[in-house]
Design a protein around this motif. Structure first.
Motif, PDB file in Angstrom:
ATOM      1  N   GLU A 120       0.819  -1.211   0.000  1.00 19.29           N
ATOM      2  CA  GLU A 120       0.000   0.000   0.000  1.00 19.29           C
ATOM      3  C   GLU A 120       0.852   1.260   0.000  1.00 19.29           C
ATOM      4  OE1 GLU A 120      -2.602  -0.376   3.335  1.00 19.29           O
ATOM      5  OE2 GLU A 120      -3.980  -1.745   2.304  1.00 19.29           O
ATOM      6  N   THR A 121       1.954   1.226   0.734  1.00 15.82           N
ATOM      7  CA  THR A 121       2.849   2.385   0.781  1.00 15.82           C
ATOM      8  C   THR A 121       3.459   2.660  -0.586  1.00 15.82           C
ATOM      9  OG1 THR A 121       3.396   1.913   3.094  1.00 15.82           O
ATOM     10  CG2 THR A 121       4.884   3.372   1.892  1.00 15.82           C
ATOM     11  N   VAL A 122       3.931   1.612  -1.245  1.00 14.69           N
ATOM     12  CA  VAL A 122       4.552   1.753  -2.562  1.00 14.69           C
ATOM     13  C   VAL A 122       3.527   2.206  -3.598  1.00 14.69           C
ATOM     14  CG1 VAL A 122       5.647   0.489  -4.445  1.00 14.69           C
ATOM     15  CG2 VAL A 122       6.402   0.100  -2.095  1.00 14.69           C
ATOM     16  N   ARG A 123       2.347   1.628  -3.549  1.00 11.33           N
ATOM     17  CA  ARG A 123       1.321   1.978  -4.521  1.00 11.33           C
ATOM     18  C   ARG A 123       0.895   3.443  -4.373  1.00 11.33           C
ATOM     19  NH1 ARG A 123      -1.660  -0.917  -7.850  1.00 11.33           N
ATOM     20  NH2 ARG A 123      -0.927  -2.861  -6.923  1.00 11.33           N
ATOM     21  N   ARG A 166      12.676   3.941  -9.620  1.00  9.49           N
ATOM     22  CA  ARG A 166      13.656   4.312  -8.590  1.00  9.49           C
ATOM     23  C   ARG A 166      13.799   3.228  -7.525  1.00  9.49           C
ATOM     24  NH1 ARG A 166      11.859  10.699  -7.962  1.00  9.49           N
ATOM     25  NH2 ARG A 166      13.181  11.488  -9.655  1.00  9.49           N
ATOM     26  N   ILE A 167      12.686   2.608  -7.131  1.00 10.66           N
ATOM     27  CA  ILE A 167      12.753   1.551  -6.127  1.00 10.66           C
ATOM     28  C   ILE A 167      13.477   0.321  -6.677  1.00 10.66           C
ATOM     29  CG2 ILE A 167      11.386  -0.084  -4.770  1.00 10.66           C
ATOM     30  CD1 ILE A 167      11.342   2.714  -3.618  1.00 10.66           C
ATOM     31  N   LEU A 168      13.197  -0.028  -7.925  1.00 13.82           N
ATOM     32  CA  LEU A 168      13.866  -1.172  -8.538  1.00 13.82           C
ATOM     33  C   LEU A 168      15.363  -0.924  -8.646  1.00 13.82           C
ATOM     34  CD1 LEU A 168      13.508  -3.953  -9.775  1.00 13.82           C
ATOM     35  CD2 LEU A 168      13.050  -2.858 -11.992  1.00 13.82           C
ATOM     36  N   ARG A 169      15.729   0.275  -9.037  1.00 10.16           N
ATOM     37  CA  ARG A 169      17.152   0.625  -9.129  1.00 10.16           C
ATOM     38  C   ARG A 169      17.802   0.618  -7.753  1.00 10.16           C
ATOM     39  NH1 ARG A 169      19.766   6.212 -10.492  1.00 10.16           N
ATOM     40  NH2 ARG A 169      21.807   5.608 -11.286  1.00 10.16           N
ATOM     41  N   MET A 170      17.074   1.070  -6.743  1.00  9.91           N
ATOM     42  CA  MET A 170      17.579   1.066  -5.372  1.00  9.91           C
ATOM     43  C   MET A 170      17.940  -0.355  -4.926  1.00  9.91           C
ATOM     44  SD  MET A 170      15.589   2.310  -1.919  1.00  9.91           S
ATOM     45  CE  MET A 170      15.007   3.832  -2.696  1.00  9.91           C
ATOM     46  N   PHE A 227      13.924   7.495  -1.385  1.00  9.11           N
ATOM     47  CA  PHE A 227      14.219   6.838  -0.106  1.00  9.11           C
ATOM     48  C   PHE A 227      13.067   7.026   0.880  1.00  9.11           C
ATOM     49  CE2 PHE A 227      18.538   7.884  -1.742  1.00  9.11           C
ATOM     50  CZ  PHE A 227      19.031   6.582  -1.827  1.00  9.11           C
ATOM     51  N   TYR A 228      12.315   8.100   0.700  1.00  8.10           N
ATOM     52  CA  TYR A 228      11.212   8.386   1.620  1.00  8.10           C
ATOM     53  C   TYR A 228      10.153   7.287   1.598  1.00  8.10           C
ATOM     54  CZ  TYR A 228       8.280   9.689  -2.381  1.00  8.10           C
ATOM     55  OH  TYR A 228       7.556   9.660  -3.534  1.00  8.10           O
ATOM     56  N   VAL A 229      10.039   6.574   0.479  1.00  2.00           N
ATOM     57  CA  VAL A 229       9.049   5.494   0.390  1.00  2.00           C
ATOM     58  C   VAL A 229       9.398   4.379   1.381  1.00  2.00           C
ATOM     59  CG1 VAL A 229       7.948   3.801  -1.122  1.00  2.00           C
ATOM     60  CG2 VAL A 229       8.636   6.036  -2.034  1.00  2.00           C
ATOM     61  N   ILE A 230      10.661   4.038   1.445  1.00  2.00           N
ATOM     62  CA  ILE A 230      11.110   3.012   2.388  1.00  2.00           C
ATOM     63  C   ILE A 230      10.974   3.531   3.820  1.00  2.00           C
ATOM     64  CG2 ILE A 230      12.986   1.457   3.019  1.00  2.00           C
ATOM     65  CD1 ILE A 230      11.891   1.053   0.176  1.00  2.00           C
ATOM     66  N   ASP A 231      11.293   4.818   4.022  1.00  2.00           N
ATOM     67  CA  ASP A 231      11.123   5.423   5.354  1.00  2.00           C
ATOM     68  C   ASP A 231       9.666   5.334   5.807  1.00  2.00           C
ATOM     69  OD1 ASP A 231      13.806   6.151   5.483  1.00  2.00           O
ATOM     70  OD2 ASP A 231      13.452   8.166   4.687  1.00  2.00           O
ATOM     71  N   ASP A 232       8.741   5.637   4.894  1.00  2.00           N
ATOM     72  CA  ASP A 232       7.317   5.611   5.241  1.00  2.00           C
ATOM     73  C   ASP A 232       6.870   4.197   5.615  1.00  2.00           C
ATOM     74  OD1 ASP A 232       7.193   8.278   4.707  1.00  2.00           O
ATOM     75  OD2 ASP A 232       6.116   8.112   2.804  1.00  2.00           O
ATOM     76  N   ALA A 233       7.293   3.219   4.821  1.00  2.00           N
ATOM     77  CA  ALA A 233       6.920   1.834   5.104  1.00  2.00           C
ATOM     78  C   ALA A 233       7.499   1.389   6.444  1.00  2.00           C
ATOM     79  CB  ALA A 233       7.405   0.920   3.980  1.00  2.00           C
ATOM     80  N   LYS A 234       8.746   1.764   6.698  1.00  2.00           N
ATOM     81  CA  LYS A 234       9.391   1.382   7.950  1.00  2.00           C
ATOM     82  C   LYS A 234       8.663   1.989   9.143  1.00  2.00           C
ATOM     83  CE  LYS A 234      12.672  -0.206  10.660  1.00  2.00           C
ATOM     84  NZ  LYS A 234      12.694  -1.646  11.042  1.00  2.00           N
ATOM     85  N   ALA A 235       8.267   3.252   9.053  1.00  2.00           N
ATOM     86  CA  ALA A 235       7.567   3.916  10.156  1.00  2.00           C
ATOM     87  C   ALA A 235       6.251   3.200  10.475  1.00  2.00           C
ATOM     88  CB  ALA A 235       7.310   5.377   9.806  1.00  2.00           C
ATOM     89  N   ASP A 253      14.736  -6.189   3.996  1.00  2.00           N
ATOM     90  CA  ASP A 253      13.563  -6.926   3.535  1.00  2.00           C
ATOM     91  C   ASP A 253      12.517  -5.991   2.943  1.00  2.00           C
ATOM     92  OD1 ASP A 253      14.354  -9.537   4.001  1.00  2.00           O
ATOM     93  OD2 ASP A 253      13.542  -9.617   6.032  1.00  2.00           O
ATOM     94  N   ILE A 254      12.399  -4.791   3.492  1.00  2.00           N
ATOM     95  CA  ILE A 254      11.429  -3.829   2.947  1.00  2.00           C
ATOM     96  C   ILE A 254      11.803  -3.475   1.507  1.00  2.00           C
ATOM     97  CG2 ILE A 254      10.454  -1.511   3.158  1.00  2.00           C
ATOM     98  CD1 ILE A 254      10.940  -1.705   6.187  1.00  2.00           C
ATOM     99  N   ILE A 255      13.078  -3.235   1.235  1.00  2.00           N
ATOM    100  CA  ILE A 255      13.512  -2.921  -0.131  1.00  2.00           C
ATOM    101  C   ILE A 255      13.202  -4.080  -1.070  1.00  2.00           C
ATOM    102  CG2 ILE A 255      15.459  -2.379  -1.642  1.00  2.00           C
ATOM    103  CD1 ILE A 255      16.855  -1.056   0.666  1.00  2.00           C
ATOM    104  N   ALA A 256      13.495  -5.303  -0.640  1.00  2.00           N
ATOM    105  CA  ALA A 256      13.274  -6.479  -1.488  1.00  2.00           C
ATOM    106  C   ALA A 256      11.797  -6.652  -1.816  1.00  2.00           C
ATOM    107  CB  ALA A 256      13.814  -7.724  -0.793  1.00  2.00           C
TER     108      ALA A 256
END
Length: 320
Positions: A43-46, A58-62, A99-107, A121-124
């Protein structure tokens, strides 16, 4: 069997299971400790992708750039400090964003299941999600990675460059335990991609003593890129999508290589070398084959260099 023997046997089984959970990845790693994980990340990524169409690429490249340095340990997320310049500030990663997308999911995950899910694992999971939501394959991400504590900008020199020839690409990927087919397959991730002029403009002018433009490029395509990237170029954001369906994960990337429309020299080289041309042709003919191989290669890349003595960061930008 006596009580002491039973106890010893039980302890041996327990220690065996612990060691397996630490050293091996498992699609069900968080089923009991954080069952909401996949939903929260998806949901965060979408939502982020709806507001910014560049997020998937950007996420795939990350994910690629993280896994290529020290394995998939989220070292690309660590911020630089006064005493250390981190990977994200290395020259090849200056253009890595979102990077903020991963930060949001982590929070959100820290609220749902504190101190449980690693940033790696969140990045994967996010990388799988951006592929799937863009029309590509879906796979079960193996989980249980730990986050690394080391991130050095100097090590980003080990990332494959857009100017590499096939021999250089093969050598670069082999350091991560990836073969020739993996290399051609993962290069197909460029189907979700955009590049600034600086990464390919050397192909457009004064290419060699014999050719002004890279002769492997389609002539009309090269002329169009020269207009997109004029000299001098006053627009730092000018650039080119890496295939003609840049928001869709498909096999168009390979079709374009076959007609000389690869943006990077490293992309076009895949069609010009006998060791890789046949794979390009196979993927251009059969999208389902590309999807199957991409899934296998992503799992292979994602499972390499897994840390057994890392940590689960509370904040993805700093070590605990």
């Amino acid at each position: 069997m006596g009580k002491a023997t039973l106890f010893a046997a039980a302890m041996f089984l327990f220690m065996t299971l612990v060691s397996l959970s630490e050293g091996e990845l498992d699609a069900h790693f968080y089923d009991l400790t954080c069952p909401q994980l996949e939903t929260i990340v998806s949901e965060t990524v979408r939502n982020a992708s709806i507001h910014d169409p560049k997020v998937p690429a950007r996420i795939l490249r990350m994910f690629f750039h993280d896994c290529f340095i020290r394995g998939c340990d989220a070292s690309i997320l660590l911020d630089s400090t006064p005493k250390n310049q981190a990977e994200k500030d290395g020259p090849p990663n200056v253009s890595v964003r979102s990077f903020y997308v991963i930060d949001d999911a982590k929070a959100k995950l820290e609220k749902a299941c504190p101190h449980t899910v690693s940033c790696a694992d969140i990045i994967a999971i996010a990388a799988r999600d951006v592929v799937a939501m863009s029309g590509g394959p879906y796979w079960n991400v193996l989980k249980g990675r730990k986050d690394g504590r080391v991130s050095k900008a100097s090590e980003t020199i080990n990332l494959p460059a857009p100017t590499f020839n096939v021999s250089q690409l093969i050598q670069s990927f082999s350091k991560r335990g990836l073969g020739v087919k993996d290399m051609v397959t993962l290069s197909g991730g460029h189907t979700l991609g955009f590049s600034h002029c600086s990464s390919f403009e050397a192909r457009l002018r004064n290419f060699s003593s014999l050719h002004d433009t890279d002769p492997s490029m389609n002539t009309e395509f090269a002329q169009g890129l020269r207009k997109t990237c004029p000299k001098p170029n006053k627009d730092p954001n000018a650039g080119q999508f890496l295939d003609s369906t840049a928001s869709v994960f498909d096999n168009d990337y390979y079709k374009r290589l076959m007609v000389g429309k690869g943006v990077f020299g490293s992309d076009q080289a895949l069609y010009g070398d006998y060791r890789t041309r046949w794979i390009v042709e196979a993927f251009a003919r059969d999208q389902s084959l590309f999807f199957k191989e991409f899934t296998a290669s992503m799992l292979k890349l994602g499972n390499g260099g897994v840390l057994e003595n890392g940590e689960v960061r509370l904040n993805c930008r700093v070590v605990n």
